[in-house]
Design a protein around this motif. Structure first.
Motif, short mmCIF file in Angstrom:
data_model
loop_
_atom_site.label_atom_id
_atom_site.label_comp_id
_atom_site.label_asym_id
_atom_site.label_seq_id
_atom_site.Cartn_x
_atom_site.Cartn_y
_atom_site.Cartn_z
N GLU A 177 -13.49 -98.11 -4.41
CA GLU A 177 -13.06 -99.41 -4.93
C GLU A 177 -12.30 -99.29 -6.23
O GLU A 177 -11.69 -100.24 -6.68
N ILE A 178 -12.36 -98.13 -6.90
CA ILE A 178 -11.70 -97.96 -8.19
C ILE A 178 -10.94 -96.63 -8.21
O ILE A 178 -11.47 -95.60 -7.81
N VAL A 179 -9.69 -96.68 -8.66
CA VAL A 179 -8.88 -95.48 -8.84
C VAL A 179 -8.38 -95.45 -10.27
O VAL A 179 -7.86 -96.46 -10.76
N HIS A 180 -8.56 -94.31 -10.95
CA HIS A 180 -8.04 -94.14 -12.30
C HIS A 180 -6.94 -93.07 -12.29
O HIS A 180 -7.14 -91.98 -11.75
N LEU A 181 -5.79 -93.40 -12.88
CA LEU A 181 -4.67 -92.47 -12.97
C LEU A 181 -4.23 -92.36 -14.42
O LEU A 181 -4.19 -93.36 -15.14
N SER A 182 -3.89 -91.16 -14.86
CA SER A 182 -3.42 -90.96 -16.23
C SER A 182 -1.99 -90.44 -16.22
O SER A 182 -1.48 -89.97 -15.19
N GLY A 183 -1.35 -90.51 -17.37
CA GLY A 183 0.03 -90.06 -17.48
C GLY A 183 1.02 -90.92 -16.71
O GLY A 183 2.05 -90.43 -16.24
N ILE A 184 0.71 -92.20 -16.59
CA ILE A 184 1.57 -93.13 -15.85
C ILE A 184 2.52 -93.83 -16.81
O ILE A 184 2.10 -94.38 -17.83
N SER A 185 3.80 -93.80 -16.49
CA SER A 185 4.79 -94.46 -17.35
C SER A 185 4.76 -95.96 -17.15
O SER A 185 4.28 -96.47 -16.13
N TRP A 186 5.30 -96.67 -18.13
CA TRP A 186 5.39 -98.12 -18.02
C TRP A 186 6.24 -98.53 -16.81
O TRP A 186 5.90 -99.47 -16.09
N GLN A 187 7.31 -97.80 -16.56
CA GLN A 187 8.18 -98.13 -15.44
C GLN A 187 7.46 -97.96 -14.11
O GLN A 187 7.64 -98.75 -13.18
N THR A 188 6.60 -96.93 -14.02
CA THR A 188 5.82 -96.73 -12.80
C THR A 188 4.87 -97.91 -12.59
O THR A 188 4.71 -98.39 -11.45
#
Length: 209
Positions: free
Chosen positions: A11-22
Motif C-alpha cells: 500500500e506504500i512505496v517510498h522513492l528517493s532521488g526523485i526530481s521535481w520534474q519526475t
C-alpha cells in the motif's frame, strides 16, 4: 519510470532521488488513477494506495467538519484531496482540506497557486495504514495553520508554530468547542451506521453551542 511499477500489492512505496520534474510527470501520468496519493518532499516521493478503512475515516471526519460549519453557521469551501505544490520543493494531497478564514481569497478559482494564494485553513490526515508525520513538513512549507490527525486510536489537533506543528486542545477554526471529543465518535466508526453517527455528532455539537 512508468505507472506499472507502482501498482504492487503493497500500500506504500517510498522513492528517493526523485526530481521535481519526475514528480510533475507522475501527477500527469497517474491523473486517471487518482486512487493513488502522492507526497513529494525534497527529492523523496511517497505513493500510497488508500485502504477502505482509511477512506471510511477520512469521509467521516470530513463530514464532521461540514457539520460543525453548518451548526456554527461558518462558511467553508471543501477542496477534498486537491494537489497543493510548493514548486521545486514539496507537494501533497491532503485526505481532506477546507478553506474557512481564507475562503474569500480563493472563491471561484479553478486552480490554486500557493505562490499567490493562501493554503487551506484546515487539513485532515488519517494515519490508519501510514504516517503523515513526514507530510507535516510539507504542510509547514505551505503554511497550513492547522491539521487534524487520527491514527486509529488518537485524534489530535495540531497547529503551526515556528514552522513546527504542536498538539493543542483547541482548534483555530472552531475554537469554542472541545473538539478532542471527536476521538470518542471515531471509536464508534464501523459499529454504528454512518448517518446515525453523524446525527449523534450533530446533537453533540448543538449541546455545546
Amino acid at each position: 519510470m512508468t505507472s506499472n511499477t507502482l501498482l504492487q500489492p503493497t500500500e506504500i512505496v517510498h522513492l528517493s532521488g526523485i526530481s521535481w520534474q519526475t514528480y510533475e510527470n507522475l501527477l500527469t501520468e497517474l491523473s486517471a488513477s487518482r486512487r493513488l496519493r502522492l507526497t513529494y518532499n525534497r527529492g523523496t516521493l511517497e505513493i500510497i494506495v488508500p485502504s477502505p478503512e482509511h477512506e471510511r475515516y477520512k469521509t467521516i471526519v470530513g463530514r464532521f467538519v461540514e457539520t460543525l460549519a453548518e451548526e456554527l453557521k461558518v462558511r467553508i469551501d471543501c477542496l477534498g484531496s486537491t494537489t497543493f505544490k510548493h514548486p521545486e520543493l514539496s507537494g501533497a494531497e491532503p485526505d481532506e482540506c477546507f478553506y474557512i478564514k481564507n475562503m474569500k481569497f480563493i472563491k471561484g478559482k479553478k486552480r490554486i497557486n500557493l505562490q499567490q494564494d493562501p493554503p487551506p485553513d484546515l487539513v485532515v490526515e488519517i494515519d490508519i495504514t501510514s504516517s503523515s508525520k513526514n507530510r507535516f513538513e510539507v504542510y509547514a512549507d505551505m503554511g497550513v495553520p492547522e491539521i487534524w490527525r487520527y491514527d486509529g486510536n488518537d485524534f489530535s489537533i495540531n497547529v503551526l508554530e515556528n514552522q513546527k506543528y504542536i498538539s493543542v486542545e483547541r482548534s483555530l477554526v472552531f475554537p469554542n468547542l472541545p473538539l478532542r471529543e471527536i476521538s470518542n465518535f471515531l471509536e464508534q466508526v464501523g459499529e454504528k451506521d454512518y448517518l446515525e453517527l453523524v446525527k449523534e455528532f450533530r446533537q453533540w455539537v448543538k449541546s455545546q453551542i
